[in-house]
Write an enzyme that holds these catalytic residues in place. Structure first.
Site, PDB file in Angstrom:
ATOM      1  N   GLY A 141      38.626  36.991  37.184  1.00 54.84           N
ATOM      2  CA  GLY A 141      37.410  36.204  37.277  1.00 54.84           C
ATOM      3  C   GLY A 141      37.557  34.830  36.668  1.00 54.84           C
ATOM      4  CB  CYS A 142      35.171  32.837  34.639  1.00 56.65           C
ATOM      5  SG  CYS A 142      33.764  32.775  35.777  1.00 56.65           S
ATOM      6  CB  ALA A 143      39.456  34.871  31.920  1.00 56.68           C
TER       7      ALA A 143
END
Length: 359
Positions: A141-143
């Site tokens: 995801g965002c990481a």
């Protein structure tokens, strides 16, 4: 230490204002919520002015099958990804980098499915060596963007002559669920967008000539997983595709968990927060950026570039931190300036990198 030699981005073709997407959401969600006008303030208060999507807004007004959405993901990810790699490999102000000099491609995404993975399809379009290693990473995801830089750092430490690409393609709009009238989907509709980014990272003994320009070198990285926090963010996979999981507790989790995480990372590098000039933060949203400021005791100005990317592009999941880093690389830096790259994602997890500008 491995250096980040170049970062490039590509915006998808359809630019929409936040006002346009708010009107779309009003029409879609108004029968599901009696207090729709109050809920629509998430569009007005999120500090996003525009976003980019691979399809026009009319396309989202109809229910779409998982297959239709995923077929579009494969097509756009392949073509936009190839375009972004081409920009990254040959910039106007430096010599063209031969494709056969790329030893590995890390492909980062969480917004669609493809086997073979997207970088294999791109290798059939561009003249990479058939022996280029492929490392697709899905589900962060965002990481994922910051994690991709970290794994490229690991690779270049192990193989100091190597040159690697980190390609992120996130087409979050294609996960949109037309008949999901949850608040999570409403918030996601106000926030997420599509973006494509690529970075070239070179080992210490790379045969790519170092330029006289200051570049960020990666000094250290740290990955951290918060135990038993799977419900903070992620996807639920259902018959019609990917449904967003987006806890309202994310800002509070950041405030209580991130500071000791960053303190540990700084301590092991014998640094203090005051020595960090550049805070290269993934802008998960307005509240997430404020939580960074609160947790780390930062002046608000440290998040100006992240806020600018959020305003212009929204949250493009893993690709967003590339957009932030590209802006940091475009402004004047002094030799020895330090930066922290930070991103948070499903797990719940964080990825931190320490970078230093050097010649």
């Amino acid at each position: 230490m491995p250096r980040i030699a170049a970062v490039e981005t590509v915006n998808p073709p359809h630019k929409l204002s936040q006002k346009e997407t708010m009107e779309f959401a009003r029409n879609l969600f108004q029968d599901a919520f009696s207090d729709i006008e109050r809920l629509l303030k998430v569009f007005q208060n999120g500090e996003i002015s525009s976003r980019y999507f691979v399809m026009p807004i009319e396309w989202f007004k109809e229910k779409r099958s998982f297959q239709e959405k995923n077929d579009l993901y494969i097509d756009f990810a392949t073509n936009l990804g190839a375009e972004c790699i081409q920009k990254c490999m040959g910039h106007a102000d430096r010599p063209i980098i031969p494709y056969e000099n790329i030893d590995a491609i890390f492909f980062i995404s969480s917004s669609g499915l493809s086997t073979p993975s997207i970088e294999a399809r791109i290798m059939n379009m561009l003249p990479f060596s058939s022996h280029t290693k492929r490392i697709p990473i899905w589900g962060l995801g965002c990481a994922g963007g910051a994690s991709g830089f970290s794994r490229a750092f690991d690779y270049c430490k192990a193989y100091p002559k190597s040159n690697v690409l980190v390609l992120s393609v996130e087409l979050c709009s294609l996960t949109f669920q037309h008949e999901d009238f949850s608040k999570s989907n409403l918030v996601g509709t106000s926030l997420f967008a599509d973006g494509v980014a690529c970075a070239l990272i070179c080992g210490d003994e790379s045969d790519i000539v170092k330029s006289s320009e200051l570049k960020p070198y990666i000094l250290d990285t740290m990955s951290t997983l918060k135990p038993h926090s799977e419900d903070v963010m992620g996807w639920e996979v259902k018959d019609t595709g990917l449904y967003v999981v987006f806890s309202r507790d994310i800002p509070n989790v950041i405030r209580t968990w991130l500071k000791p995480n960053v303190d540990e990372f700084l301590d092991r590098n014998q640094l203090t927060g005051e020595q960090i000039k550049n805070f290269i933060a993934h802008p998960g949203g307005k509240k997430v950026l404020q939580a960074y400021v609160d947790a780390l005791g930062l002046p608000l100005s440290k998040t100006d570039i992240s806020r600018d990317v959020l305003m212009s592009n929204g949250n493009m999941s893993s690709a967003t931190v590339f957009y932030v880093l590209k802006q940091f690389m475009a402004i004047e830096q002094n030799e020895g300036d330090l930066g922290i790259m930070a991103a948070l994602g499903p797990g719940f997890s964080s990825e931190l990198l320490l970078v230093e500008w050097r010649k």
